[in-house]
Design a protein around this motif. Structure first.
Motif, PDB file in Angstrom:
ATOM      1  N   LEU A   1      -0.371   9.892  13.520  1.00 10.50           N
ATOM      2  CA  LEU A   1      -1.246   9.453  11.958  1.00 10.50           C
ATOM      3  C   LEU A   1      -2.157  10.202  11.691  1.00 10.50           C
ATOM      4  N   ASN A   2      -2.148  10.674  10.462  1.00 11.23           N
ATOM      5  CA  ASN A   2      -3.285  11.675   9.953  1.00 11.23           C
ATOM      6  C   ASN A   2      -3.085  12.755  10.917  1.00 11.23           C
ATOM      7  N   GLY A   3      -1.963  13.537  11.584  1.00 12.35           N
ATOM      8  CA  GLY A   3      -2.206  14.610  12.229  1.00 12.35           C
ATOM      9  C   GLY A   3      -2.229  14.111  14.212  1.00 12.35           C
ATOM     10  N   ASP A   4      -2.608  13.063  13.853  1.00  9.33           N
ATOM     11  CA  ASP A   4      -2.954  12.055  15.821  1.00  9.33           C
ATOM     12  C   ASP A   4      -1.898  11.768  16.036  1.00  9.33           C
ATOM     13  N   PHE A   5      -1.364  12.306  17.705  1.00  9.34           N
ATOM     14  CA  PHE A   5      -0.298  11.081  18.208  1.00  9.34           C
ATOM     15  C   PHE A   5      -0.872   9.765  18.221  1.00  9.34           C
ATOM     16  N   VAL A   6       0.212   8.996  18.398  1.00 13.05           N
ATOM     17  CA  VAL A   6      -0.244   7.974  18.319  1.00 13.05           C
ATOM     18  C   VAL A   6       0.569   7.645  19.316  1.00 13.05           C
ATOM     19  N   PRO A   7       0.339   7.064  20.673  1.00 15.56           N
ATOM     20  CA  PRO A   7       1.530   6.063  21.617  1.00 15.56           C
ATOM     21  C   PRO A   7       1.912   5.063  21.475  1.00 15.56           C
ATOM     22  N   SER A   8       3.003   4.857  21.754  1.00 14.48           N
ATOM     23  CA  SER A   8       3.861   3.590  21.145  1.00 14.48           C
ATOM     24  C   SER A   8       2.897   1.897  21.786  1.00 14.48           C
ATOM     25  N   ALA A   9       1.974   2.400  23.118  1.00  7.10           N
ATOM     26  CA  ALA A   9       1.660   1.214  23.702  1.00  7.10           C
ATOM     27  C   ALA A   9       0.508   0.931  22.171  1.00  7.10           C
ATOM     28  N   ALA A  10       0.080   2.198  21.708  1.00  5.48           N
ATOM     29  CA  ALA A  10      -0.960   1.355  20.621  1.00  5.48           C
ATOM     30  C   ALA A  10      -0.727   1.472  18.989  1.00  5.48           C
ATOM     31  N   ARG A  11       0.565   1.189  19.142  1.00 10.92           N
ATOM     32  CA  ARG A  11       0.787   1.471  17.426  1.00 10.92           C
ATOM     33  C   ARG A  11       1.094  -0.063  16.912  1.00 10.92           C
TER      34      ARG A  11
ATOM     35  N   MET B   1       1.342  -1.581  -0.005  1.00 13.71           N
ATOM     36  CA  MET B   1       0.108  -0.063  -0.240  1.00 13.71           C
ATOM     37  C   MET B   1       0.964   1.358  -0.046  1.00 13.71           C
ATOM     38  N   ARG B   2       0.046   2.132  -0.540  1.00 14.34           N
ATOM     39  CA  ARG B   2       0.972   3.771  -0.651  1.00 14.34           C
ATOM     40  C   ARG B   2       0.142   4.740   0.612  1.00 14.34           C
ATOM     41  N   ILE B   3       1.560   5.000   1.082  1.00 13.26           N
ATOM     42  CA  ILE B   3       0.679   6.150   2.590  1.00 13.26           C
ATOM     43  C   ILE B   3       2.358   7.214   2.378  1.00 13.26           C
ATOM     44  N   GLU B   4       1.632   8.288   2.945  1.00 13.32           N
ATOM     45  CA  GLU B   4       3.180   8.978   2.919  1.00 13.32           C
ATOM     46  C   GLU B   4       3.629   9.334   4.464  1.00 13.32           C
ATOM     47  N   VAL B   5       5.073   9.433   4.261  1.00 11.31           N
ATOM     48  CA  VAL B   5       6.147   9.239   5.244  1.00 11.31           C
ATOM     49  C   VAL B   5       6.625  10.430   5.013  1.00 11.31           C
ATOM     50  N   ASN B   6       6.741  11.175   6.793  1.00 10.00           N
ATOM     51  CA  ASN B   6       7.151  12.288   6.380  1.00 10.00           C
ATOM     52  C   ASN B   6       7.180  13.142   5.618  1.00 10.00           C
ATOM     53  N   GLY B   7       5.916  13.658   4.237  1.00 11.56           N
ATOM     54  CA  GLY B   7       5.713  13.756   3.201  1.00 11.56           C
ATOM     55  C   GLY B   7       5.977  13.875   2.518  1.00 11.56           C
ATOM     56  N   THR B   8       7.225  11.890   2.463  1.00 14.02           N
ATOM     57  CA  THR B   8       7.144  11.331   1.844  1.00 14.02           C
ATOM     58  C   THR B   8       6.608   9.970   1.223  1.00 14.02           C
ATOM     59  N   PRO B   9       6.122   9.643  -0.361  1.00 15.78           N
ATOM     60  CA  PRO B   9       5.379   8.519  -0.393  1.00 15.78           C
ATOM     61  C   PRO B   9       6.084   7.264  -0.333  1.00 15.78           C
ATOM     62  N   ARG B  10       5.512   6.468   0.496  1.00 18.65           N
ATOM     63  CA  ARG B  10       6.611   4.938   0.639  1.00 18.65           C
ATOM     64  C   ARG B  10       5.433   3.983   0.112  1.00 18.65           C
ATOM     65  N   ASP B  11       6.164   3.243  -0.205  1.00 17.92           N
ATOM     66  CA  ASP B  11       5.081   1.464  -0.769  1.00 17.92           C
ATOM     67  C   ASP B  11       5.299   1.128   0.320  1.00 17.92           C
ATOM     68  N   ILE B  12       4.314   0.160   1.436  1.00 16.35           N
ATOM     69  CA  ILE B  12       4.941  -1.123   2.063  1.00 16.35           C
ATOM     70  C   ILE B  12       3.960  -1.656   1.719  1.00 16.35           C
ATOM     71  N   ALA B  13       4.355  -2.928   2.723  1.00 15.39           N
ATOM     72  CA  ALA B  13       3.597  -4.284   2.703  1.00 15.39           C
ATOM     73  C   ALA B  13       3.020  -4.137   4.317  1.00 15.39           C
ATOM     74  N   ALA B  14       3.318  -3.302   5.330  1.00 15.71           N
ATOM     75  CA  ALA B  14       2.999  -3.572   6.474  1.00 15.71           C
ATOM     76  C   ALA B  14       1.509  -3.150   6.528  1.00 15.71           C
TER      77      ALA B  14
END
Length: 65
Positions: A35-45, A1-14
């Motif tokens: 994620l999409n502007g909302d903080f995600v705590p490490s426990a929720a990743r 799937m394609r997501i944006e990571v730190n402003g750069t498009p990336r293709d990932i399998a995750a």
């Protein structure tokens, strides 16, 4: 799937934020995540599902002055 990571498009399998961080090389690094502007705590990743087009921000602490 394609997501944006730190402003750069990336293709990932995750499908979760935790798996994406591992795939992108941040598995062992202490980082803050949003994620999409909302903080995600490490426990929720592991359960935070990613979808096509999501925007992920990854911030690592810096030292120095």
């Amino acid at each position: 799937m394609r997501i944006e990571v730190n402003g750069t498009p990336r293709d990932i399998a995750a499908t979760t934020l935790e798996a994406a961080l591992a795939e992108l090389g941040w598995a062992e690094t202490r980082v803050a995540t949003a994620l999409n502007g909302d903080f995600v705590p490490s426990a929720a990743r592991a359960t935070q599902v990613l979808r096509e087009g999501d925007r992920v921000e990854v911030l690592a602490p810096m030292q120095g002055g």
